[in-house]
Design an enzyme around this catalytic site. Structure first.
Site, PDB file in Angstrom:
ATOM      1  N   TYR A 167      -0.324  11.724   3.552  1.00 37.16           N
ATOM      2  CA  TYR A 167      -1.166  11.980   2.377  1.00 37.16           C
ATOM      3  C   TYR A 167      -1.343  13.469   2.093  1.00 37.16           C
ATOM      4  O   TYR A 167      -1.705  13.854   0.982  1.00 37.16           O
ATOM      5  CB  TYR A 167      -2.542  11.344   2.564  1.00 37.16           C
ATOM      6  CG  TYR A 167      -2.516   9.833   2.555  1.00 37.16           C
ATOM      7  CD1 TYR A 167      -2.732   9.120   1.388  1.00 37.16           C
ATOM      8  CD2 TYR A 167      -2.266   9.124   3.724  1.00 37.16           C
ATOM      9  CE1 TYR A 167      -2.707   7.738   1.373  1.00 37.16           C
ATOM     10  CE2 TYR A 167      -2.238   7.736   3.723  1.00 37.16           C
ATOM     11  CZ  TYR A 167      -2.446   7.047   2.541  1.00 37.16           C
ATOM     12  OH  TYR A 167      -2.407   5.674   2.536  1.00 37.16           O
ATOM     13  N   ASP A 193       0.842  -1.193   0.000  1.00 37.41           N
ATOM     14  CA  ASP A 193       0.000   0.000   0.000  1.00 37.41           C
ATOM     15  C   ASP A 193       0.887   1.257   0.000  1.00 37.41           C
ATOM     16  O   ASP A 193       1.741   1.408  -0.878  1.00 37.41           O
ATOM     17  CB  ASP A 193      -0.952  -0.061   1.196  1.00 37.41           C
ATOM     18  CG  ASP A 193      -1.905   1.107   1.293  1.00 37.41           C
ATOM     19  OD1 ASP A 193      -2.761   1.237   0.405  1.00 37.41           O
ATOM     20  OD2 ASP A 193      -1.785   1.899   2.242  1.00 37.41           O
ATOM     21  N   HIS A 196      -7.253  -6.201  -0.393  1.00 33.90           N
ATOM     22  CA  HIS A 196      -6.170  -5.213  -0.352  1.00 33.90           C
ATOM     23  C   HIS A 196      -5.110  -5.582   0.670  1.00 33.90           C
ATOM     24  O   HIS A 196      -3.931  -5.282   0.491  1.00 33.90           O
ATOM     25  CB  HIS A 196      -6.768  -3.842  -0.011  1.00 33.90           C
ATOM     26  CG  HIS A 196      -5.763  -2.752   0.132  1.00 33.90           C
ATOM     27  ND1 HIS A 196      -5.134  -2.169  -0.938  1.00 33.90           N
ATOM     28  CD2 HIS A 196      -5.264  -2.132   1.240  1.00 33.90           C
ATOM     29  CE1 HIS A 196      -4.300  -1.235  -0.519  1.00 33.90           C
ATOM     30  NE2 HIS A 196      -4.359  -1.199   0.806  1.00 33.90           N
TER      31      HIS A 196
END
Length: 367
Positions: A285, A173, A340
């Site tokens: 982020y 990820d 995921h």
């Protein structure tokens, strides 16, 4: 060797570039506002249905026993000279063996690699890191301290602080994003690259702009541009969002996967319920849109990309496109029933695929 600054974006001057930049940031903040409105409506709905439950939060003072399981390795710390930050990691396997460095994603921490720590310690010095701002690693307070060049340099400095000049680098990820960038900027430090459920960063940036479906799936990238509100949303109803990411039908590990135990879930809740524990991870982020696209793209070492086809956040089409940026042996394996959270969902299969890749590369070198 390319420096992180050289790998990250360079944009020429000119009026059209300025216009495009304005349009780009208008898109970013418009979508950010839309995502924030959606989350606000969800919050108001929750308050209307059960106000007491919405703001319920359990205080977790003691870590669950699984975080101190000796079979996973030894808890260690290293302070980097340049940044002065102290990093926490768990290490398994003898010192002096080849280094396997593991980089987790969001919202995870070193514990997401528990199955790999046990598996690979027989032949490697396996180090599962808490990235900058996560878990027991220091979390700088300023958002600017989480730019991609800082995160890339962290990995280089950690490698050197551990007494190594190269490693087998594995990332999942967001940790996969960092792993790609380290491989691009410091190719001499990465002997083999393994990435789990994250495409080459250039593929991701190009694909998301052309496919609205991926833009929607990546909505949290935009939502996280908001100050403080994303952190608050995670805490609602005793971190219901965090729990559902791993357990819900849409985003969690499926029925055929290795589901997280109650103690595993409690480990995540303990780490991210500590005061301020969400701000550092989300700050990763908050700098992303100023750091992409890349100036340099090519990956020059043997690369394995593992992908769970049921990934709720990343469309599988990006996996195959990644091939064009790897100028060496490239292997892609897509697991049809996996989510995921691949290295936790299908640990036995993932470990077997990693072993196969590492051994076939050794055979190829001898030939």
């Amino acid at each position: 060797m390319a420096s992180p600054a050289g790998c990250l974006p360079w944009l020429p001057g000119g009026f059209m570039v300025t216009v495009r930049a304005l349009l780009f940031w208008a898109l970013v903040y418009s979508y950010c506002a839309l995502c924030a409105c959606i989350e606000l409506l969800k919050l108001l709905w929750s308050i209307g249905r059960s106000p007491g439950k919405t703001f319920q939060r359990i205080i977790r003072e003691n870590p669950p026993a699984c975080l101190s399981d000796p079979s996973l390795g030894t808890h260690c710390y290293v302070r980097l000279k340049d940044s002065g930050l102290r990093f926490h990691y768990v290490a398994a396997g003898e010192r002096g063996k080849p280094l396997m460095l593991l980089l987790h994603g969001f919202p995870e921490f070193w514990y997401s690699w528990r199955h790999q720590l046990r598996e690979f310690k027989s032949e490697y010095r396996v180090v599962a890191l808490d990235l900058r701002g996560y878990g027991e690693t220091d979390a700088p307070s300023h958002q600017e301290n989480y730019k991609l060049d800082c995160l890339i340099t962290d990995i280089k400095d950690i490698l050197e602080s551990l007494g190594y000049n190269k490693c087998m680098l594995i990332g999942h990820d967001w940790g996969g994003m960092i792993a790609w960038l380290v491989a691009i900027c410091y190719p001499e430090m990465v002997t083999k690259l393994i990435v789990v459920n994250f495409p080459h960063p250039s593929v991701f940036t190009e694909y998301i702009l052309r496919h609205p479906s991926q833009l929607i799936k990546s909505g949290y990238y935009f939502f996280f541009q908001m100050p403080w509100f994303p952190e608050f949303v995670f805490t609602v109803n005793d971190f219901k969002v965090l729990k559902s990411l791993f357990t819900s039908r849409t985003t969690g590990i499926g029925r055929k996967g290795c589901r997280l135990t109650a103690e595993d879930i409690e480990a995540y809740l303990y780490i991210f319920s500590q005061p301020g524990a969400l701000t550092g991870p989300i700050n990763h982020y908050r700098n992303i849109f100023s750091c992409l696209p890349l100036q340099h793209h090519e990956v020059t070492m043997p690369t394995l990309l593992l992908w769970g086809e049921r990934d709720a956040f990343m469309e599988v089409e990006m996996a195959e496109t990644t091939r064009i940026y790897v100028k060496n042996h490239f292997r892609l394996t897509i697991l049809s029933e996996a989510s995921h959270w691949l290295q936790q969902d299908q640990p036995d299969i993932v470990n077997k695929l990693i072993w196969t890749f590492l051994k076939e590369e050794t055979i190829r070198k001898r030939e």
